[in-house]
Design an enzyme around this catalytic site. Structure first.
Site, short mmCIF file in Angstrom:
data_model
loop_
_atom_site.label_atom_id
_atom_site.label_comp_id
_atom_site.label_asym_id
_atom_site.label_seq_id
_atom_site.Cartn_x
_atom_site.Cartn_y
_atom_site.Cartn_z
N ASP A 33 0.95 -1.25 -0.05
CA ASP A 33 0.20 -0.02 0.00
C ASP A 33 0.85 1.28 0.06
O ASP A 33 0.85 1.92 0.84
CB ASP A 33 -1.23 0.05 1.17
CG ASP A 33 -1.82 -1.28 1.16
OD1 ASP A 33 -2.15 -1.92 0.01
OD2 ASP A 33 -2.45 -1.67 2.16
N LYS A 68 -12.05 -4.74 -4.39
CA LYS A 68 -13.50 -4.75 -3.90
C LYS A 68 -14.53 -4.07 -4.61
O LYS A 68 -15.32 -3.28 -4.54
CB LYS A 68 -13.28 -3.92 -2.48
CG LYS A 68 -12.38 -4.35 -1.63
CD LYS A 68 -12.36 -3.76 -0.06
CE LYS A 68 -11.44 -4.25 0.82
NZ LYS A 68 -9.88 -3.60 0.47
N LYS A 108 -0.42 -7.96 -3.13
CA LYS A 108 -1.47 -7.32 -3.15
C LYS A 108 -1.53 -5.82 -3.42
O LYS A 108 -0.78 -5.20 -2.81
CB LYS A 108 -2.51 -7.39 -1.94
CG LYS A 108 -3.74 -6.90 -2.22
CD LYS A 108 -4.74 -7.35 -0.77
CE LYS A 108 -4.43 -6.37 0.37
NZ LYS A 108 -4.75 -5.00 0.04
N SER A 114 -11.57 -7.40 8.49
CA SER A 114 -11.02 -7.31 9.69
C SER A 114 -11.28 -6.07 10.45
O SER A 114 -10.91 -5.89 11.53
CB SER A 114 -9.47 -7.30 9.37
OG SER A 114 -9.35 -5.95 8.33
N GLY A 146 0.52 -5.83 5.52
CA GLY A 146 0.77 -4.47 4.86
C GLY A 146 1.72 -3.89 5.90
O GLY A 146 3.09 -4.09 5.80
N ARG A 147 1.31 -2.86 6.56
CA ARG A 147 2.17 -1.93 7.25
C ARG A 147 2.92 -2.85 8.31
O ARG A 147 4.16 -2.22 8.74
CB ARG A 147 1.35 -0.87 8.22
CG ARG A 147 0.71 0.15 7.24
CD ARG A 147 -0.54 0.89 7.99
NE ARG A 147 -1.58 0.13 8.10
CZ ARG A 147 -2.60 0.53 8.66
NH1 ARG A 147 -2.75 1.93 9.11
NH2 ARG A 147 -3.71 -0.09 8.67
N GLN A 174 -8.99 -0.81 12.11
CA GLN A 174 -8.24 -2.14 11.74
C GLN A 174 -8.04 -2.73 13.08
O GLN A 174 -7.40 -2.46 13.69
CB GLN A 174 -7.02 -1.71 11.04
CG GLN A 174 -5.98 -2.94 10.58
CD GLN A 174 -6.89 -3.83 9.37
OE1 GLN A 174 -7.83 -4.29 9.55
NE2 GLN A 174 -6.28 -4.12 8.56
#
Ligand code: 5BU
Length: 258
Positions: free
Chosen positions: A37, A92, A59, A150, A228-229, A208
């Protein structure tokens, strides 16, 4: 009953793409997906190249890239080929079949031309799967339905999740699995992918919620961890990716022993 390996499960897949993903995970010994991201094309390509050897999928959120050109997705495909990972655009989709067909095939991003996998909400009903399948099937792509998010306070209750599984059951040559926090079915061909993963449980400031790789795979029975992060915000993303990879893989090996 002993849990089957990814490779054993590949034999049950109607979708050639699902088969490929399951086999790739065992060959490469990774069930880690990186959620890249970032907002610059160069940064995305750097991550794909550096982390490529560690992952089964990359992703993307292609619409957050501020300097997008078609060259980006061409280069991403080359890197995916070179490092053996699949590309998953986290688009999405959530509209009627006719609209998602255009969104998948056209616009600026031409998602179907480069993303092996896309996801969609089941909310609009079966037409969304049919529309996406009309575009993606002929290119051998795969769809993942979002069953359970999530984020805190989502509206995906048990009935919604059950209906999502039911909707997928008629189209398993194109729907390869689910985004979910828990495995939905013991049918070996479904691939369960879980975002909201960190080595330590917790949350961010915007809802999140994080569980650990071990919890997702061993306790909740899912197959792929999406991070991700936890990785990309680390000072050394490659070293951090290796930690997640090891944690996810060991949990899977333990599950196979059960
Ligand atoms: P994080 O930095 O590990 O929190 O990023 C998680 C990614 O997964 C991010 O790209 C989200 O858009 C994506 N995601 C999610 O976090 N939760 C969901 O239920 C779904 C997608 Br669907």
């Amino acid at each position: 009953m002993r849990h089957l390996s990814y490779t054993e499960r590949a034999n049950y897949c109607l979708s050639p793409l699902a088969k490929r993903l399951l086999q790739l995970m065992d060959e490469k010994q990774t069930n880690l997906t990186i959620s890249a991201d970032v907002t610059s094309a160069q940064k995305l390509l750097e991550l794909a190249d550096q982390l490529g050897p560690e992952i089964c999928m990359l992703k993307t959120h292609i619409d957050i890239i501020s300097d997008f050109t078609p060259d980006l997705t061409h280069t991403l495909r080359k890197l995916a080929h070179q490092h053996h990972f699949l590309l998953f655009e986290d688009r999405k989709f959530a509209d009627i079949g006719n609209t998602v067909k255009h969104q998948y095939e056209g616009g600026i991003y031409h998602i179907v031309d480069w993303a092996d996998i896309i996801n969609a909400h089941s909310l609009p009903g079966p037409g969304i799967v049919q529309g996406l399948a009309q575009v993606g099937r002929k290119k051998n792509r795969g769809l993942v339905l979002i069953a359970e998010m999530s984020s805190a306070g989502h509206f995906m209750n048990v009935d919604y999740i059950r209906s999502t599984l039911k909707m997928a059951e008629h189209t398993s040559d194109f729907v390869i699995g689910f985004i979910t926090q828990h495995a939905l079915s013991a049918d070996p061909h479904w691939i369960h992918m879980t975002p909201g993963i960190k080595l330590e449980t917790g949350k961010d400031a915007l809802g999140q919620q994080y569980i650990t790789p071990k919890k997702a795979i061993l306790e909740h029975g899912t197959d792929i961890i999406i991070v991700g992060r936890g990785i990309i915000a680390a000072t050394d993303p490659v070293a951090e990716a290796r930690k997640y990879r090891e944690s996810g893989w060991n949990a899977y090996l333990k599950r196979c022993e059960k």
